[in-house]
Design a protein around this motif. Structure first.
Motif, PDB file in Angstrom:
ATOM      1  N   VAL A 347       0.856  -1.181   0.000  1.00 22.65           N
ATOM      2  CA  VAL A 347       0.000   0.000   0.000  1.00 22.65           C
ATOM      3  C   VAL A 347       0.897   1.237   0.000  1.00 22.65           C
ATOM      4  N   TYR A 348       0.597   2.194  -0.895  1.00 24.44           N
ATOM      5  CA  TYR A 348       1.379   3.412  -1.049  1.00 24.44           C
ATOM      6  C   TYR A 348       0.431   4.605  -0.838  1.00 24.44           C
ATOM      7  N   VAL A 349       0.721   5.432   0.160  1.00 21.93           N
ATOM      8  CA  VAL A 349      -0.171   6.536   0.512  1.00 21.93           C
ATOM      9  C   VAL A 349       0.608   7.851   0.460  1.00 21.93           C
ATOM     10  N   ASN A 350      -0.099   8.952   0.145  1.00 20.25           N
ATOM     11  CA  ASN A 350       0.481  10.285  -0.026  1.00 20.25           C
ATOM     12  C   ASN A 350       1.222  10.372  -1.356  1.00 20.25           C
ATOM     13  N   VAL A 351       0.551   9.976  -2.407  1.00 21.97           N
ATOM     14  CA  VAL A 351       1.146  10.022  -3.746  1.00 21.97           C
ATOM     15  C   VAL A 351       0.231  10.814  -4.680  1.00 21.97           C
ATOM     16  N   ASP A 352       0.812  11.315  -5.754  1.00 28.34           N
ATOM     17  CA  ASP A 352       0.035  11.944  -6.811  1.00 28.34           C
ATOM     18  C   ASP A 352       0.749  11.716  -8.137  1.00 28.34           C
ATOM     19  N   GLU A 353       0.235  12.314  -9.193  1.00 29.28           N
ATOM     20  CA  GLU A 353       0.788  12.126 -10.536  1.00 29.28           C
ATOM     21  C   GLU A 353       0.962  10.643 -10.849  1.00 29.28           C
ATOM     22  N   PRO A 376       6.024  17.312   7.146  1.00 29.54           N
ATOM     23  CA  PRO A 376       6.998  17.032   6.081  1.00 29.54           C
ATOM     24  C   PRO A 376       6.360  16.232   4.957  1.00 29.54           C
ATOM     25  N   SER A 377       7.042  16.171   3.823  1.00 30.38           N
ATOM     26  CA  SER A 377       6.585  15.295   2.745  1.00 30.38           C
ATOM     27  C   SER A 377       7.147  13.899   3.002  1.00 30.38           C
ATOM     28  N   PHE A 378       6.306  12.893   2.805  1.00 31.40           N
ATOM     29  CA  PHE A 378       6.736  11.521   3.091  1.00 31.40           C
ATOM     30  C   PHE A 378       5.841  10.543   2.334  1.00 31.40           C
ATOM     31  N   LEU A 379       6.315   9.322   2.193  1.00 31.15           N
ATOM     32  CA  LEU A 379       5.520   8.221   1.649  1.00 31.15           C
ATOM     33  C   LEU A 379       5.178   7.279   2.784  1.00 31.15           C
ATOM     34  N   HIS A 380       3.898   6.966   2.924  1.00 30.89           N
ATOM     35  CA  HIS A 380       3.471   5.935   3.871  1.00 30.89           C
ATOM     36  C   HIS A 380       3.401   4.623   3.103  1.00 30.89           C
ATOM     37  N   PHE A 381       4.146   3.624   3.551  1.00 25.67           N
ATOM     38  CA  PHE A 381       4.260   2.346   2.823  1.00 25.67           C
ATOM     39  C   PHE A 381       3.903   1.205   3.749  1.00 25.67           C
ATOM     40  N   GLU A 382       3.012   0.305   3.284  1.00 22.49           N
ATOM     41  CA  GLU A 382       2.600  -0.848   4.075  1.00 22.49           C
ATOM     42  C   GLU A 382       2.768  -2.130   3.273  1.00 22.49           C
ATOM     43  N   VAL A 383       2.960  -3.222   4.012  1.00 23.28           N
ATOM     44  CA  VAL A 383       2.916  -4.572   3.457  1.00 23.28           C
ATOM     45  C   VAL A 383       1.862  -5.326   4.230  1.00 23.28           C
ATOM     46  N   ARG A 384       0.973  -6.013   3.510  1.00 20.78           N
ATOM     47  CA  ARG A 384      -0.118  -6.747   4.150  1.00 20.78           C
ATOM     48  C   ARG A 384      -0.170  -8.177   3.630  1.00 20.78           C
ATOM     49  N   ASP A 385      -0.374  -9.093   4.549  1.00 16.59           N
ATOM     50  CA  ASP A 385      -0.591 -10.498   4.208  1.00 16.59           C
ATOM     51  C   ASP A 385      -2.093 -10.708   4.240  1.00 16.59           C
ATOM     52  N   GLY A 386      -2.712 -10.770   3.057  1.00 15.63           N
ATOM     53  CA  GLY A 386      -4.158 -10.677   2.979  1.00 15.63           C
ATOM     54  C   GLY A 386      -4.508  -9.236   3.275  1.00 15.63           C
ATOM     55  N   LEU A 387      -5.209  -8.996   4.387  1.00 12.53           N
ATOM     56  CA  LEU A 387      -5.430  -7.625   4.824  1.00 12.53           C
ATOM     57  C   LEU A 387      -4.825  -7.377   6.197  1.00 12.53           C
TER      58      LEU A 387
END
Length: 397
Positions: A347-353, A376-387
């Motif tokens: 999951v990638y959050v805080n993105v555009d373009e 600040p500007s940052f990327l929120h990144f998650e890894v999920r097994d199923g949900l």
């Protein structure tokens, strides 16, 4: 470096909105067995519905008309494919008024068990409509007659012969009725009332994607009966007799000659299985951006990692996969979900373009978006097994 503090709803919606979109893109996802922490307990500043999840009542059974009646309102439980116009016809209500009251077109097919709130009362449930007793569900009350009778018994006075037993009226706490506002999600509503989102979905017949509409009326699940207290334990030897040992009830069996000890069995040599194979890589993913981790993975509070990078930094797919969902939260933050092999999601959050679309196949390292501006500007990144969220460090080099 100053610490990052996310707005309460933003941290919830980062994941919950993506999960809703993901469920919508796959008919095989089923939230009801809770193969994930669907209500995101603990996320966003200590939100916790553990206690509520352990003791929630079932939704009351409707009468033969589908009506559930409470003192302050009534609702109808829809059949699969039934429309508001059909419900209005059999209850002798105005179809357009009923539809407007529930934020839905009068001729739209409803889901099975979907709740339709009534703007005005109809005849109360009764044995004639399939209910056990007549009238709405009442809150539990103290039976004054029973208390008085008990007091008379304790005083040693003669009690009167009780009247013939009548069916007890249906009792239970009256649920709240929530009208969905523009932009609200099922996860937000569950969080607002501190109930599991799975219970909210079950009480209201929500689909697997947990979609709600503006103006929809939702029942808020209520707590069930207090579970019985465990039986009191007594001190050892109190309140019970000591059991007679078996040796005192029957004689010992006759002695049997002890067989000679068998010769020890020589050890069986272990088979030569060869050298265990080593996976091609213990960290199959790559970092989507190169920067400083400003907020680490913390289950229940931060379901991924926040990587501080300048706005406009290219965001890359952590591994090859398929774009499962593209959505955004109420703050407008874009969310991209990519499905990989083995039921793994990123999951990638805080993105555009964005440079990808839903159902696109992506390769590892392919640019999918850019980091949005922020302070600040940052990327929120998650890894999920199923949900279920997992530590991204287990997948990254």
């Amino acid at each position: 470096m100053r610490s990052l503090s996310l707005p309460p709803f933003r941290s919830v919606l980062m994941v919950s909105t993506a999960c809703v979109a993901l469920a919508a893109c796959d008919d095989n996802f089923n939230l009801s067995p809770l193969n994930l922490d669907a209500d995101l307990r603990g996320l966003g500043g200590g939100f916790n519905t553990t206690a509520a999840a352990q003791n929630l009542a079932d939704r009351p059974r409707p009468d033969d008309r589908g009506v559930i009646s409470y003192p302050n309102y009534q609702v109808v439980v829809a059949e699969r494919g039934e429309t508001v116009r059909q419900i209005a016809g059999r209850l002798n209500l105005d179809a357009n008024a009923l539809a407007a009251f529930n934020g839905v077109d009068a001729d739209v097919a409803l889901r099975r068990d979907e709740i339709v709130a009534l703007p005005s009362r109809v005849a109360e449930p009764s044995p004639a409509t399939g209910a056990v007793t007549t009238g709405p569900i009442q809150p539990p009350t103290v039976n004054v007659t029973t208390l008085a009778s008990d007091a008379i018994d304790r005083a040693g006075e003669q009690t009167r012969t009780p009247a013939a037993t009548q069916p007890s009226p249906q009792t239970g706490a009256e649920p709240g009725l929530h009208r969905v506002a523009r932009g609200e999600t099922a996860f937000q509503i569950a969080r607002l009332y501190d109930v599991p989102v799975a219970a909210l979905a079950e009480w209201n017949g929500l689909g697997s994607d947990l979609t709600v509409r503006e103006g929809q009326q939702l029942l808020i699940p209520v707590a069930g009966a207090t579970p019985p207290s465990p039986a009191a334990t007594t001190a050892p030897g109190e309140g019970s007799s000591t059991p007679t040992p078996p040796s005192a009830r029957a004689p010992l069996p006759a002695a049997v000659a002890t067989p000679a000890a068998a010769a020890p069995t020589p050890p069986v040599p272990a088979p030569d299985l060869g050298t265990p194979s080593t996976p091609a890589t213990s960290a199959p993913f790559i970092y989507p951006v190169t920067g400083t981790i400003i907020r680490a993975y913390n289950p229940g509070r931060n379901e991924g990692i926040d990587i501080g990078v300048p706005a406009g930094t290219s965001v890359k797919a952590a591994a090859a996969g398929t774009v499962a969902a593209i959505t955004q939260n109420t703050n407008g933050a874009q969310i991209v979900v990519i499905r990989h092999t083995g039921n793994i999601l990123t999951v990638y959050v805080n993105v555009d373009e964005l440079t990808v679309a839903k159902d696109d196949s992506v390769s590892q390292g392919q640019a999918i978006a850019k980091v949005s501006s922020g302070d600040p500007s940052f990327l929120h990144f998650e890894v999920r097994d199923g949900l279920e969220s997992v530590d991204p460090a287990d997948f990254l080099p």
